[in-house]
Design an enzyme around this catalytic site. Sequence first.
Site, PDB file in Angstrom:
ATOM      1  N   ASP A   1     -11.072  -1.534  13.887  1.00  0.00           N
ATOM      2  CA  ASP A   1     -11.569  -1.605  12.508  1.00  0.00           C
ATOM      3  C   ASP A   1     -12.969  -2.218  12.466  1.00  0.00           C
ATOM      4  O   ASP A   1     -13.383  -2.919  13.376  1.00  0.00           O
ATOM      5  CB  ASP A   1     -10.604  -2.448  11.665  1.00  0.00           C
ATOM      6  CG  ASP A   1      -9.226  -1.801  11.581  1.00  0.00           C
ATOM      7  OD1 ASP A   1      -9.168  -0.588  11.327  1.00  0.00           O
ATOM      8  OD2 ASP A   1      -8.221  -2.509  11.796  1.00  0.00           O
TER       9      ASP A   1
ATOM     10  N   ARG B   1       0.823  -1.203   0.000  1.00  0.00           N
ATOM     11  CA  ARG B   1       0.000   0.000   0.000  1.00  0.00           C
ATOM     12  C   ARG B   1       0.857   1.254   0.000  1.00  0.00           C
ATOM     13  O   ARG B   1       0.518   2.238  -0.627  1.00  0.00           O
ATOM     14  CB  ARG B   1      -0.909  -0.041   1.237  1.00  0.00           C
ATOM     15  CG  ARG B   1      -1.860   1.101   1.347  1.00  0.00           C
ATOM     16  CD  ARG B   1      -2.756   0.929   2.557  1.00  0.00           C
ATOM     17  NE  ARG B   1      -3.659  -0.190   2.435  1.00  0.00           N
ATOM     18  CZ  ARG B   1      -3.994  -1.005   3.443  1.00  0.00           C
ATOM     19  NH1 ARG B   1      -3.489  -0.840   4.630  1.00  0.00           N
ATOM     20  NH2 ARG B   1      -4.825  -1.995   3.247  1.00  0.00           N
ATOM     21  N   TYR B   2       1.958   1.232   0.730  1.00  0.00           N
ATOM     22  CA  TYR B   2       2.881   2.362   0.743  1.00  0.00           C
ATOM     23  C   TYR B   2       4.092   1.955  -0.094  1.00  0.00           C
ATOM     24  O   TYR B   2       4.576   0.828   0.035  1.00  0.00           O
ATOM     25  CB  TYR B   2       3.344   2.652   2.173  1.00  0.00           C
ATOM     26  CG  TYR B   2       2.223   2.858   3.174  1.00  0.00           C
ATOM     27  CD1 TYR B   2       1.406   3.980   3.089  1.00  0.00           C
ATOM     28  CD2 TYR B   2       1.995   1.938   4.182  1.00  0.00           C
ATOM     29  CE1 TYR B   2       0.383   4.172   4.008  1.00  0.00           C
ATOM     30  CE2 TYR B   2       0.974   2.130   5.114  1.00  0.00           C
ATOM     31  CZ  TYR B   2       0.177   3.238   5.019  1.00  0.00           C
ATOM     32  OH  TYR B   2      -0.825   3.430   5.929  1.00  0.00           O
TER      33      TYR B   2
ATOM     34  N   ARG C   1       7.239   0.130   1.706  1.00  0.00           N
ATOM     35  CA  ARG C   1       7.122  -1.038   2.590  1.00  0.00           C
ATOM     36  C   ARG C   1       5.962  -1.932   2.181  1.00  0.00           C
ATOM     37  O   ARG C   1       4.931  -1.445   1.727  1.00  0.00           O
ATOM     38  CB  ARG C   1       7.037  -0.620   4.070  1.00  0.00           C
ATOM     39  CG  ARG C   1       5.876   0.209   4.482  1.00  0.00           C
ATOM     40  CD  ARG C   1       6.329   1.300   5.493  1.00  0.00           C
ATOM     41  NE  ARG C   1       6.051   2.560   4.859  1.00  0.00           N
ATOM     42  CZ  ARG C   1       5.180   3.481   5.340  1.00  0.00           C
ATOM     43  NH1 ARG C   1       4.624   3.327   6.513  1.00  0.00           N
ATOM     44  NH2 ARG C   1       4.914   4.552   4.660  1.00  0.00           N
TER      45      ARG C   1
ATOM     46  N   CYS D   1      -2.503 -17.984  14.436  1.00  0.00           N
ATOM     47  CA  CYS D   1      -2.206 -17.019  15.499  1.00  0.00           C
ATOM     48  C   CYS D   1      -2.056 -17.742  16.828  1.00  0.00           C
ATOM     49  O   CYS D   1      -2.559 -18.860  16.999  1.00  0.00           O
ATOM     50  CB  CYS D   1      -3.336 -16.003  15.629  1.00  0.00           C
ATOM     51  SG  CYS D   1      -3.270 -14.747  14.348  1.00  0.00           S
TER      52      CYS D   1
ATOM     53  N   ASP E   1      -7.263   3.233  10.421  1.00  0.00           N
ATOM     54  CA  ASP E   1      -7.008   2.624   9.122  1.00  0.00           C
ATOM     55  C   ASP E   1      -8.256   2.885   8.282  1.00  0.00           C
ATOM     56  O   ASP E   1      -9.337   2.405   8.620  1.00  0.00           O
ATOM     57  CB  ASP E   1      -6.742   1.114   9.283  1.00  0.00           C
ATOM     58  CG  ASP E   1      -5.511   0.695   8.514  1.00  0.00           C
ATOM     59  OD1 ASP E   1      -5.465   0.987   7.300  1.00  0.00           O
ATOM     60  OD2 ASP E   1      -4.615   0.091   9.120  1.00  0.00           O
TER      61      ASP E   1
ATOM     62  N   LYS F   1      -3.326   4.366   6.788  1.00  0.00           N
ATOM     63  CA  LYS F   1      -3.570   4.840   8.150  1.00  0.00           C
ATOM     64  C   LYS F   1      -3.453   6.366   8.212  1.00  0.00           C
ATOM     65  O   LYS F   1      -2.519   6.931   7.666  1.00  0.00           O
ATOM     66  CB  LYS F   1      -2.530   4.259   9.101  1.00  0.00           C
ATOM     67  CG  LYS F   1      -2.608   2.740   9.244  1.00  0.00           C
ATOM     68  CD  LYS F   1      -1.634   2.266  10.308  1.00  0.00           C
ATOM     69  CE  LYS F   1      -0.833   1.040   9.953  1.00  0.00           C
ATOM     70  NZ  LYS F   1      -1.328   0.091   9.004  1.00  0.00           N
TER      71      LYS F   1
ATOM     72  N   CYS G   1      -8.081 -13.155  18.833  1.00  0.00           N
ATOM     73  CA  CYS G   1      -8.605 -11.942  19.457  1.00  0.00           C
ATOM     74  C   CYS G   1      -9.956 -11.666  18.812  1.00  0.00           C
ATOM     75  O   CYS G   1     -10.049 -11.572  17.584  1.00  0.00           O
ATOM     76  CB  CYS G   1      -7.650 -10.778  19.212  1.00  0.00           C
ATOM     77  SG  CYS G   1      -5.919 -11.244  19.498  1.00  0.00           S
TER      78      CYS G   1
ATOM     79  N   ARG H   1      -8.771  -9.214  10.903  1.00  0.00           N
ATOM     80  CA  ARG H   1      -8.619 -10.265   9.892  1.00  0.00           C
ATOM     81  C   ARG H   1      -9.363 -11.523  10.315  1.00  0.00           C
ATOM     82  O   ARG H   1      -9.051 -12.615   9.865  1.00  0.00           O
ATOM     83  CB  ARG H   1      -7.141 -10.579   9.675  1.00  0.00           C
ATOM     84  CG  ARG H   1      -6.419  -9.422   9.017  1.00  0.00           C
ATOM     85  CD  ARG H   1      -4.990  -9.757   8.703  1.00  0.00           C
ATOM     86  NE  ARG H   1      -4.350  -8.603   8.073  1.00  0.00           N
ATOM     87  CZ  ARG H   1      -3.121  -8.191   8.339  1.00  0.00           C
ATOM     88  NH1 ARG H   1      -2.374  -8.848   9.206  1.00  0.00           N
ATOM     89  NH2 ARG H   1      -2.629  -7.136   7.740  1.00  0.00           N
TER      90      ARG H   1
ATOM     91  N   CYS I   1     -10.468  -9.018  16.091  1.00  0.00           N
ATOM     92  CA  CYS I   1      -9.459  -9.033  15.022  1.00  0.00           C
ATOM     93  C   CYS I   1     -10.000  -8.536  13.678  1.00  0.00           C
ATOM     94  O   CYS I   1     -11.047  -8.969  13.220  1.00  0.00           O
ATOM     95  CB  CYS I   1      -8.915 -10.445  14.836  1.00  0.00           C
ATOM     96  SG  CYS I   1      -7.715 -10.538  13.497  1.00  0.00           S
TER      97      CYS I   1
END
Length: 355
Positions: free
Chosen positions: A280, A100-101, A104, A113, A317, A324, A117, A122, A120
């Site tokens: 999110d 996206r950037y 990076r 995981c 985000d 972000k 969580c 995702r 989450c």
Amino acid sequence: MEEWLEQDKNSIRAVDRLREKIRFSDEEIEKLPGICDLFPLKITPYLFGLIDGDNSDCPIRRQVVPDLRETIVRKDELDDPIGDKNTDLNNQPVPGITHRYPDRALLYATTVCGVHCRYCFRRSWIAQETAPVSDDMKPAFDYIRRTKKIQEVILSGGDPLTLADDSLETILARLFEIDHVKTIRIHTRMPVVNPYRITGKLVDLLVRFSPVWLVTQFNHPREMTPFAKERTSRLIDRGVPILNQTVLLRGINDSADILEKLNRELIQARIKPYYLHHPDKAKGTAHFRLPLERGIRIMRELRRSLPGYATPVYCLDIPSGHGKAPIQHNYMQREKDGRIVIEAPNGSRHIYSDE
Ligand SMILES: *Cc1c(COP(=O)(O)O)cnc(C)c1O
Ligand code: SF4
């Protein structure tokens, strides 16, 4: 078997086992298993040990124990809330990468995981087969190799530290030999949920591929146990810097007092507070969210009470994949007559001229 693997193997994956410690209502006993079909339950024995079974608002419990409200899905909640796979923006040029950037890229190393969580972003693909992760990471490495503007690769997932040492070593070694990749970042919750993972061997591995930055996710001061601090200090002592991102979560850490305590604990452990993320819009997570103004107010209080370097940057985000954005109170206002009014941390206002 290594202790961290034993923790993983003995993780709690069935609602019945939660009842050893937590008292549920009849409705919960009936419905929670169905909720876990949508997003599986997974809690390490270590983290389970930190839950206060008598307190239904226990901040550890609320992060990892399923909740009836997860069945409430709002219209604007998405499987991919931050557009990691947004094809319009070409955010995912090849499987296994979100880019996206320009400088990076995220590399998805696994869908596994350490714990699950409930908030989450995702959650639609963690531990599922629909994930943008494949056994064959060759297209992803080829993409990084031919995209010379990528200077940093962020290992994400899933949690990259759930990989075995040799898999991790292979990935790090392949990245390390690409000339234009100058730094590697690892996003992980393992230091919080399974600190046993920080073995001597892992420390040696990360040191070998330096500069590797570790970014962890402590959300509440109760997670900063002596054990977690002892293990993270092993990395820091050997020169592996650690940053922390916190997710702002309603009823869990949405108070200036709790976040002040957390961030002070972090700097005492030599971990640098990095981001405070607004939650999110993942499906079934509305009960974790709060108005942006509330986050801004909390940050204003933190600015007053904490050293600058202990204060994270609050960010959102942007849904659908635009990246972000920092969200903050406006400390500067230009009046119609051209004068500028600046607000001090204590709230007093002062005239400033930039002529
Ligand atoms: C968050 C994120 C990053 C890292 O952003 P930083 O501001 O450098 O921490 C990189 N790529 C993607 C796709 C991200 O979502
Ligand atoms: S560790 Fe991160 S990716 Fe994994 S379930 Fe928790 S928030 Fe999601």
